[in-house]
Design an enzyme around this catalytic site. Structure first.
Site, short mmCIF file in Angstrom:
data_model
loop_
_atom_site.label_atom_id
_atom_site.label_comp_id
_atom_site.label_asym_id
_atom_site.label_seq_id
_atom_site.Cartn_x
_atom_site.Cartn_y
_atom_site.Cartn_z
CB SER A 1 3.22 19.44 -9.81
OG SER A 1 4.23 20.35 -9.52
CE1 TYR B 1 7.09 15.81 -8.25
CE2 TYR B 1 6.64 18.14 -7.88
CZ TYR B 1 6.19 16.85 -8.06
OH TYR B 1 4.84 16.60 -8.07
P1 NDP Z 1 2.84 8.66 -4.38
O1 NDP Z 1 4.24 8.81 -3.92
O2 NDP Z 1 1.75 8.45 -3.40
O3 NDP Z 1 2.74 7.52 -5.50
C1 NDP Z 1 3.71 7.47 -6.51
C2 NDP Z 1 3.51 6.24 -7.34
O4 NDP Z 1 4.58 6.17 -8.29
C3 NDP Z 1 3.58 4.96 -6.52
O5 NDP Z 1 2.69 4.02 -7.08
C4 NDP Z 1 5.02 4.54 -6.72
O6 NDP Z 1 5.26 3.16 -6.56
C5 NDP Z 1 5.23 4.92 -8.17
N1 NDP Z 1 6.65 4.99 -8.49
C6 NDP Z 1 7.59 5.82 -7.95
N2 NDP Z 1 8.79 5.53 -8.45
C7 NDP Z 1 8.63 4.52 -9.33
C8 NDP Z 1 9.51 3.76 -10.15
N3 NDP Z 1 10.84 3.97 -10.14
N4 NDP Z 1 9.00 2.78 -10.93
C9 NDP Z 1 7.68 2.53 -10.93
N5 NDP Z 1 6.80 3.19 -10.16
C10 NDP Z 1 7.26 4.17 -9.37
O7 NDP Z 1 2.56 9.99 -5.24
P2 NDP Z 1 1.22 10.79 -5.56
O8 NDP Z 1 0.10 9.85 -5.74
O9 NDP Z 1 1.12 11.91 -4.62
O10 NDP Z 1 1.61 11.45 -6.97
C11 NDP Z 1 1.10 10.99 -8.20
C12 NDP Z 1 1.44 12.01 -9.26
O11 NDP Z 1 0.83 13.27 -8.93
C13 NDP Z 1 2.94 12.31 -9.37
O12 NDP Z 1 3.24 12.50 -10.73
C14 NDP Z 1 3.12 13.60 -8.60
O13 NDP Z 1 4.23 14.33 -9.03
C15 NDP Z 1 1.81 14.30 -8.92
N6 NDP Z 1 1.41 15.35 -7.97
C16 NDP Z 1 0.98 15.01 -6.71
C17 NDP Z 1 0.54 15.99 -5.84
C18 NDP Z 1 0.06 15.65 -4.46
O14 NDP Z 1 -0.29 16.58 -3.71
N7 NDP Z 1 0.00 14.39 -4.05
C19 NDP Z 1 0.51 17.41 -6.23
C20 NDP Z 1 1.00 17.66 -7.58
C21 NDP Z 1 1.40 16.65 -8.40
P3 NDP Z 1 5.54 2.49 -5.09
O15 NDP Z 1 4.19 2.27 -4.52
O16 NDP Z 1 6.27 1.27 -5.39
O17 NDP Z 1 6.34 3.51 -4.33
#
Ligand code: NDP
Length: 246
Positions: free
Chosen positions: A153, A166
């Site tokens: 990010s 983070y």
């Molecule tokens: P979401 O919170 O929408 O999705 C996160 C995903 O990770 C979900 O599928 C969640 O599962 C899973 N997850 C979280 N914790 C665990 C765990 N302990 N074990 C297994 N799975 C887990 O996030 P985003 O889609 O927004 O983010 C995706 C990536 O992009 C991340 O790495 C984030 O840091 C990065 N990012 C996102 C941005 C944005 O604007 N959205 C900007 C910059 C970076 P569950 O459904 O069970 O919660």
């Protein structure tokens, strides 16, 4: 590469593991990889949500996916070994690994940052990436064109006040990406890169920016060209790069 137009068969016969495939960007990426011909392995912690993604992929006619329920906060090295043995039996190799699952933690000054939250964020965002990569390398080495993608990010490339664990976890991932990329470049066909998705309409973004109108942001489906580029054969030779999806 944000305007990359992939051919429909870009990922035919590829086997790609996606973490955090149950929601947000990971869900959209998994569906898009399948739509471009890949067999996707959906890893996440909420089985009900993983099953919904599985059904969507099956319904749209993509190759039959697989589901791997796993909590990255509590998974042990033994759990990763079991997972990889199962994948080896079922698929024999891996052509892609998208590290996408992450947690936000809290937006708090370092001075007040809750220690348990710090550990939790580091476990999911850093240690799990390391453990899964280490376990999967033997399967990735069996591919003739493998790609590992870490999700970072902008706060993992330039630090910003209050983003705490983070931000630090994303700096760590950039480091892991660079170290691995140079380790693997001369003696394997595995390339390793990172993507900053940029502001995207997901639950995590809404959590981080509660005052923002989500309708002003692109959907996860809209930011995928760079993901497809880096997963497919057109990015052969691209290694150790920190790229942006928007
Ligand atoms: P979401 O919170 O929408 O999705 C996160 C995903 O990770 C979900 O599928 C969640 O599962 C899973 N997850 C979280 N914790 C665990 C765990 N302990 N074990 C297994 N799975 C887990 O996030 P985003 O889609 O927004 O983010 C995706 C990536 O992009 C991340 O790495 C984030 O840091 C990065 N990012 C996102 C941005 C944005 O604007 N959205 C900007 C910059 C970076 P569950 O459904 O069970 O919660």
């Amino acid at each position: 590469m944000t305007h990359y137009t992939p051919p429909p068969t870009l990922l035919n016969n590829r086997i790609i593991l996606v973490t955090g495939a149950s929601d947000g960007i990971g869900r959209a990426a998994a569906k898009s990889f399948a739509a471009h011909g890949a067999t996707v392995i959906l890893l996440g912690r909420t089985v009900r949500k993983l099953e919904a993604v599985y059904d969507e992929i099956e319904k749209s006619g993509g190759p039959k996916p697989a589901i791997c329920p796993m909590n990255l906060e509590t998974a042990t090295p033994k759990d990763y070994e079991t997972l990889v043995n199962m994948l080896e039996k079922e698929f024999g190799r891996l052509d892609g690994l998208l590290h996408n699952a992450a947690v936000l933690g809290t937006l708090t000054p370092i001075e007040n940052y809750n220690v348990n939250t710090w550990y939790q964020v580091m476990q999911v965002n850093v240690h799990a990436n390391f453990l899964l990569t280490q376990a999967c390398l033997k399967l990735l080495k069996k591919s003739n064109d493998a790609s590992i993608l870490f999700t970072s990010s902008n706060v993992g490339r330039k630090g910003r006040a209050y983003w705490g664990a983070y931000a630090v976890s994303n700096f760590a991932l950039e480091g892991l990406m660079q170290v691995l990329a140079t380790e693997l470049e001369s003696n394997t066909t595995i390339r390793v890169n990172s993507i900053d998705p940029g502001p995207t309409r997901t639950a995590m973004r809404a959590n981080a920016y509660p005052g923002e109108d989500p309708m002003t942001l692109p959907l996860p489906e809209d930011i995928l060209p760079v993901y497809l580029y880096l997963m497919g054969p057109d990015s052969k030779g691209v290694n150790g790069q920190a790229m942006e999806a928007q």
